[in-house]
Write an enzyme that holds these catalytic residues in place. Structure first.
Site, PDB file in Angstrom:
ATOM      1  N   ARG A  15       0.830  -1.219   0.000  1.00 49.43           N
ATOM      2  CA  ARG A  15       0.000   0.000   0.000  1.00 49.43           C
ATOM      3  C   ARG A  15       0.866   1.271   0.000  1.00 49.43           C
ATOM      4  O   ARG A  15       0.987   1.958  -1.014  1.00 49.43           O
ATOM      5  CB  ARG A  15      -0.969  -0.031   1.209  1.00 49.43           C
ATOM      6  CG  ARG A  15      -2.080   0.991   1.176  1.00 49.43           C
ATOM      7  CD  ARG A  15      -1.700   2.384   1.570  1.00 49.43           C
ATOM      8  NE  ARG A  15      -1.141   2.483   2.916  1.00 49.43           N
ATOM      9  CZ  ARG A  15      -0.582   3.582   3.382  1.00 49.43           C
ATOM     10  NH1 ARG A  15      -0.503   4.675   2.627  1.00 49.43           N
ATOM     11  NH2 ARG A  15      -0.073   3.625   4.607  1.00 49.43           N
ATOM     12  N   ASP A  16       1.511   1.544   1.113  1.00 47.57           N
ATOM     13  CA  ASP A  16       2.306   2.777   1.196  1.00 47.57           C
ATOM     14  C   ASP A  16       3.451   2.717   0.185  1.00 47.57           C
ATOM     15  O   ASP A  16       3.845   3.735  -0.398  1.00 47.57           O
ATOM     16  CB  ASP A  16       2.879   2.929   2.617  1.00 47.57           C
ATOM     17  CG  ASP A  16       3.123   4.377   3.026  1.00 47.57           C
ATOM     18  OD1 ASP A  16       3.058   5.264   2.158  1.00 47.57           O
ATOM     19  OD2 ASP A  16       3.387   4.624   4.217  1.00 47.57           O
ATOM     20  N   HIS A 207       5.505   4.734  12.646  1.00 45.36           N
ATOM     21  CA  HIS A 207       5.483   4.606  11.167  1.00 45.36           C
ATOM     22  C   HIS A 207       6.505   5.619  10.642  1.00 45.36           C
ATOM     23  O   HIS A 207       6.205   6.803  10.513  1.00 45.36           O
ATOM     24  CB  HIS A 207       4.058   4.924  10.700  1.00 45.36           C
ATOM     25  CG  HIS A 207       3.830   4.931   9.227  1.00 45.36           C
ATOM     26  ND1 HIS A 207       3.096   3.953   8.579  1.00 45.36           N
ATOM     27  CD2 HIS A 207       4.195   5.794   8.264  1.00 45.36           C
ATOM     28  CE1 HIS A 207       3.035   4.225   7.291  1.00 45.36           C
ATOM     29  NE2 HIS A 207       3.698   5.342   7.068  1.00 45.36           N
ATOM     30  N   HIS A 209       9.109   7.042   7.871  1.00 42.42           N
ATOM     31  CA  HIS A 209       9.712   7.121   6.539  1.00 42.42           C
ATOM     32  C   HIS A 209      11.186   7.478   6.767  1.00 42.42           C
ATOM     33  O   HIS A 209      11.542   8.076   7.782  1.00 42.42           O
ATOM     34  CB  HIS A 209       8.977   8.150   5.674  1.00 42.42           C
ATOM     35  CG  HIS A 209       7.636   7.643   5.226  1.00 42.42           C
ATOM     36  ND1 HIS A 209       7.402   7.189   3.953  1.00 42.42           N
ATOM     37  CD2 HIS A 209       6.464   7.479   5.887  1.00 42.42           C
ATOM     38  CE1 HIS A 209       6.149   6.784   3.839  1.00 42.42           C
ATOM     39  NE2 HIS A 209       5.552   6.950   5.008  1.00 42.42           N
ATOM     40  N   CYS A 240       4.977   9.225  -0.230  1.00 43.44           N
ATOM     41  CA  CYS A 240       3.575   9.641  -0.225  1.00 43.44           C
ATOM     42  C   CYS A 240       3.345  10.604  -1.379  1.00 43.44           C
ATOM     43  O   CYS A 240       4.124  11.546  -1.567  1.00 43.44           O
ATOM     44  CB  CYS A 240       3.231  10.310   1.103  1.00 43.44           C
ATOM     45  SG  CYS A 240       1.570  10.968   1.130  1.00 43.44           S
ATOM     46  N   ASN A 249       8.993   4.097   3.372  1.00 46.62           N
ATOM     47  CA  ASN A 249       9.099   3.710   4.779  1.00 46.62           C
ATOM     48  C   ASN A 249      10.447   3.050   4.999  1.00 46.62           C
ATOM     49  O   ASN A 249      11.066   2.551   4.070  1.00 46.62           O
ATOM     50  CB  ASN A 249       8.015   2.668   5.119  1.00 46.62           C
ATOM     51  CG  ASN A 249       6.640   3.225   5.028  1.00 46.62           C
ATOM     52  OD1 ASN A 249       6.059   3.250   3.963  1.00 46.62           O
ATOM     53  ND2 ASN A 249       6.134   3.697   6.139  1.00 46.62           N
TER      54      ASN A 249
HETATM   55  P1  HMG Z   1     -12.904  14.512  -2.725  1.00 44.78           P
HETATM   56  O1  HMG Z   1     -12.657  14.781  -4.157  1.00 44.78           O
HETATM   57  O2  HMG Z   1     -12.943  15.645  -1.771  1.00 44.78           O
HETATM   58  O3  HMG Z   1     -14.163  13.551  -2.464  1.00 44.78           O
HETATM   59  O4  HMG Z   1     -11.786  13.496  -2.226  1.00 44.78           O
HETATM   60  P2  HMG Z   1     -15.669  13.652  -2.786  1.00 44.78           P
HETATM   61  O5  HMG Z   1     -16.372  13.016  -1.604  1.00 44.78           O
HETATM   62  O6  HMG Z   1     -16.053  15.040  -3.216  1.00 44.78           O
HETATM   63  O7  HMG Z   1     -15.786  12.679  -4.045  1.00 44.78           O
HETATM   64  C1  HMG Z   1     -15.155  12.936  -5.267  1.00 44.78           C
HETATM   65  C2  HMG Z   1     -15.199  11.696  -6.140  1.00 44.78           C
HETATM   66  O8  HMG Z   1     -14.443  10.636  -5.507  1.00 44.78           O
HETATM   67  C3  HMG Z   1     -16.605  11.138  -6.338  1.00 44.78           C
HETATM   68  O9  HMG Z   1     -16.636  10.494  -7.599  1.00 44.78           O
HETATM   69  C4  HMG Z   1     -16.686  10.076  -5.256  1.00 44.78           C
HETATM   70  O10 HMG Z   1     -17.619   9.056  -5.533  1.00 44.78           O
HETATM   71  C5  HMG Z   1     -15.286   9.514  -5.271  1.00 44.78           C
HETATM   72  P3  HMG Z   1     -17.184  11.250  -8.910  1.00 44.78           P
HETATM   73  O11 HMG Z   1     -18.599  11.588  -8.557  1.00 44.78           O
HETATM   74  O12 HMG Z   1     -16.299  12.473  -9.104  1.00 44.78           O
HETATM   75  O13 HMG Z   1     -17.017  10.221  -9.983  1.00 44.78           O
HETATM   76  N1  HMG Z   1     -14.888   8.896  -4.005  1.00 44.78           N
HETATM   77  C6  HMG Z   1     -14.343   7.676  -3.909  1.00 44.78           C
HETATM   78  N2  HMG Z   1     -14.030   6.742  -4.822  1.00 44.78           N
HETATM   79  C7  HMG Z   1     -13.491   5.593  -4.392  1.00 44.78           C
HETATM   80  N3  HMG Z   1     -13.230   5.336  -3.092  1.00 44.78           N
HETATM   81  C8  HMG Z   1     -13.522   6.242  -2.153  1.00 44.78           C
HETATM   82  C9  HMG Z   1     -14.103   7.470  -2.558  1.00 44.78           C
HETATM   83  N4  HMG Z   1     -14.513   8.550  -1.878  1.00 44.78           N
HETATM   84  C10 HMG Z   1     -14.990   9.438  -2.784  1.00 44.78           C
HETATM   85  N5  HMG Z   1     -13.249   5.978  -0.868  1.00 44.78           N
HETATM   86  C11 HMG Z   1     -11.042  11.673  -0.834  1.00 44.78           C
HETATM   87  C12 HMG Z   1     -11.747  13.019  -0.883  1.00 44.78           C
HETATM   88  C13 HMG Z   1     -10.780  11.354   0.627  1.00 44.78           C
HETATM   89  C14 HMG Z   1     -11.932  10.614  -1.458  1.00 44.78           C
HETATM   90  C15 HMG Z   1      -9.715  11.797  -1.642  1.00 44.78           C
HETATM   91  O14 HMG Z   1      -9.025  12.924  -1.232  1.00 44.78           O
HETATM   92  C16 HMG Z   1      -8.840  10.588  -1.515  1.00 44.78           C
HETATM   93  O15 HMG Z   1      -9.196   9.493  -1.954  1.00 44.78           O
HETATM   94  N6  HMG Z   1      -7.661  10.761  -0.904  1.00 44.78           N
HETATM   95  C17 HMG Z   1      -6.750   9.631  -0.674  1.00 44.78           C
HETATM   96  C18 HMG Z   1      -5.371  10.120  -0.557  1.00 44.78           C
HETATM   97  C19 HMG Z   1      -4.453   8.958  -0.232  1.00 44.78           C
HETATM   98  O16 HMG Z   1      -4.772   7.793  -0.406  1.00 44.78           O
HETATM   99  N7  HMG Z   1      -3.241   9.323   0.224  1.00 44.78           N
HETATM  100  C20 HMG Z   1      -2.235   8.353   0.554  1.00 44.78           C
HETATM  101  C21 HMG Z   1      -2.553   7.567   1.788  1.00 44.78           C
HETATM  102  S1  HMG Z   1      -2.216   8.431   3.299  1.00 44.78           S
HETATM  103  C22 HMG Z   1      -0.535   8.137   3.572  1.00 44.78           C
HETATM  104  O17 HMG Z   1       0.147   7.607   2.736  1.00 44.78           O
HETATM  105  C23 HMG Z   1       0.046   8.455   4.921  1.00 44.78           C
HETATM  106  C24 HMG Z   1       0.249   7.213   5.806  1.00 44.78           C
HETATM  107  O18 HMG Z   1       1.108   6.281   5.175  1.00 44.78           O
HETATM  108  C25 HMG Z   1       0.837   7.616   7.142  1.00 44.78           C
HETATM  109  C26 HMG Z   1       2.093   8.479   7.015  1.00 44.78           C
HETATM  110  O19 HMG Z   1       3.014   8.170   6.277  1.00 44.78           O
HETATM  111  O20 HMG Z   1       2.113   9.451   7.762  1.00 44.78           O
HETATM  112  C27 HMG Z   1      -1.085   6.513   6.090  1.00 44.78           C
HETATM  113 MG    MG Z   2       3.303   6.440   5.140  1.00 50.78          MG
END
Ligand code: HMG
Ligand code: MG
Length: 300
Positions: A15-16, A207, A209, A240, A249
């Site tokens: 995933r990450d 966690h 990096h 990220c 990581n």
């Molecule tokens: P948004 O654009 O504000 O969402 O995104 P929305 O609610 O307005 O929806 C927009 C569109 O997305 C719609 O589709 C929704 O249906 C769809 P459209 O009508 O345009 O066709 N949608 C989804 N589709 C699939 N799955 C869903 C979903 N939700 C809405 N769950 C949202 C807000 C949160 C969805 C977006 O910003 C997003 O998906 N962000 C994810 C970012 C991400 O994955 N980042 C990496 C992970 S975090 C990380 O790596 C850190 C970590 O490792 C810890 C660390 O290192 O510190 C965990």
């Molecule tokens: Mg991370």
């Protein structure tokens, strides 16, 4: 401070690690990676994300990956879910454990999930209700705990506030993410001291990096502070998409080598893990990010 006899590693490579890769990676290659990690003895594997495919295209095939991996008994196969829609997708794919993620900094929250910290926590409430109804465990992440790529310094008290909310809403464990990999051992100990006032230390995870090369040191500092769960990524894969310049990581192989040297048990087979890392690096056509793997491979 006594070191623990056992530690748990949460493998976040699929995933990450892979979420940031621009090149297409086939479902078969992702499945192979997860199966290799299962065979190496990892007890917890974060397999993918149910996030918007517009935001993180690489994770779009997560349901197919879940359908095709061989799920061994005793191993947790988890997925990231940012909202109820993501939770429902995960549930449909047969996922039995999810992780939610909030940031300790406002700017990162906006960039990563397009809402404020407060809004993100509010979004988790219906997800937590649904998870309770279905008997699904939820793990929580806090990002940017030792600094933010946009806001700079993040006070430990701000991290503690977000971590406390995640814990209070039902996350069984809160993983503290140094997303940009800039924290030092001193920062880490101070952070755990502050967050640990509100949450028992056996409910916290680290966690790290490895951008500044401090991750192993921070893990050792965390062990001294009573933390015994660490997230890591095979071959040090990743980064990220919303933290420019941040590397992957800390490599799971390197953490395992550290823990083995301390006599801390994990149940993981280092050789099999190195094989898993080599195979995915060959797919990605990238050098292996694990120093331990590189050293071992150079010596045969
Ligand atoms: P948004 O654009 O504000 O969402 O995104 P929305 O609610 O307005 O929806 C927009 C569109 O997305 C719609 O589709 C929704 O249906 C769809 P459209 O009508 O345009 O066709 N949608 C989804 N589709 C699939 N799955 C869903 C979903 N939700 C809405 N769950 C949202 C807000 C949160 C969805 C977006 O910003 C997003 O998906 N962000 C994810 C970012 C991400 O994955 N980042 C990496 C992970 S975090 C990380 O790596 C850190 C970590 O490792 C810890 C660390 O290192 O510190 C965990
Ligand atoms: Mg991370």
């Amino acid at each position: 401070m006594n070191l623990p006899k056992q530690a748990r590693l949460v493998e976040v490579g699929p995933r990450d690690g892979l979420q940031n890769e621009k090149q297409p990676i086939s479902v078969a290659d992702k499945v192979r990676l997860v199966d290799d990690l299962s065979a190496a003895g990892l007890g917890y594997i974060e397999v993918g994300s149910f996030v918007s495919p517009k935001w993180v295209p690489q994770m779009a095939g997560s349901a197919e990956v879940f359908a095709q991996i061989q799920q061994l008994p005793g191993i947790t196969y988890a997925a990231l879910a940012p909202n109820l829609k993501g939770f429902e997708g995960a549930l449909e794919a047969g996922v039995r454990e999810v992780a939610v993620f909030a940031a300790a900094s406002e700017a990162f929250s906006q960039k990563n999930i397009n809402c404020s910290i407060r809004e993100s926590l509010e979004r988790f409430a219906p997800l937590m209700d649904a998870a309770r109804q279905h008997g699904i465990r939820v793990r929580g992440y806090v990002s940017c705990v030792l600094g933010c790529p946009y806001d700079g310094l993040v006070p430990p008290e701000q991290v503690a506030l977000v971590a406390r909310e995640l814990f209070a809403m039902g996350c069984y464990e809160v993983s503290l993410g140094d997303t940009i990999g800039a924290g030092t051992a001193g920062d880490t100990r101070r952070l755990i001291e502050v967050v640990g006032r509100d949450i028992p230390r056996d409910k916290l995870a680290g966690h790290f990096h490895d951008t500044y090369g401090q991750a192993l040191t921070n893990i050792y500092a965390s062990l001294l502070e009573g933390i015994h769960v660490f997230d890591s990524s095979v071959a040090g894969l990743g980064g990220c998409p919303y933290a420019k310049g941040a590397t992957g990581n800390v490599a799971t192989e390197d953490v395992l080598y550290l823990l083995n040297g301390l006599g801390i048990e994990t149940g993981i087979d280092l050789n099999k893990l190195i094989d898993a890392g080599q195979r995915i690096c060959a797919v990605l056509d990238k050098p292996n990010g694990s120093r331990v793997a590189r050293a071992r491979l150079a010596s045969v």
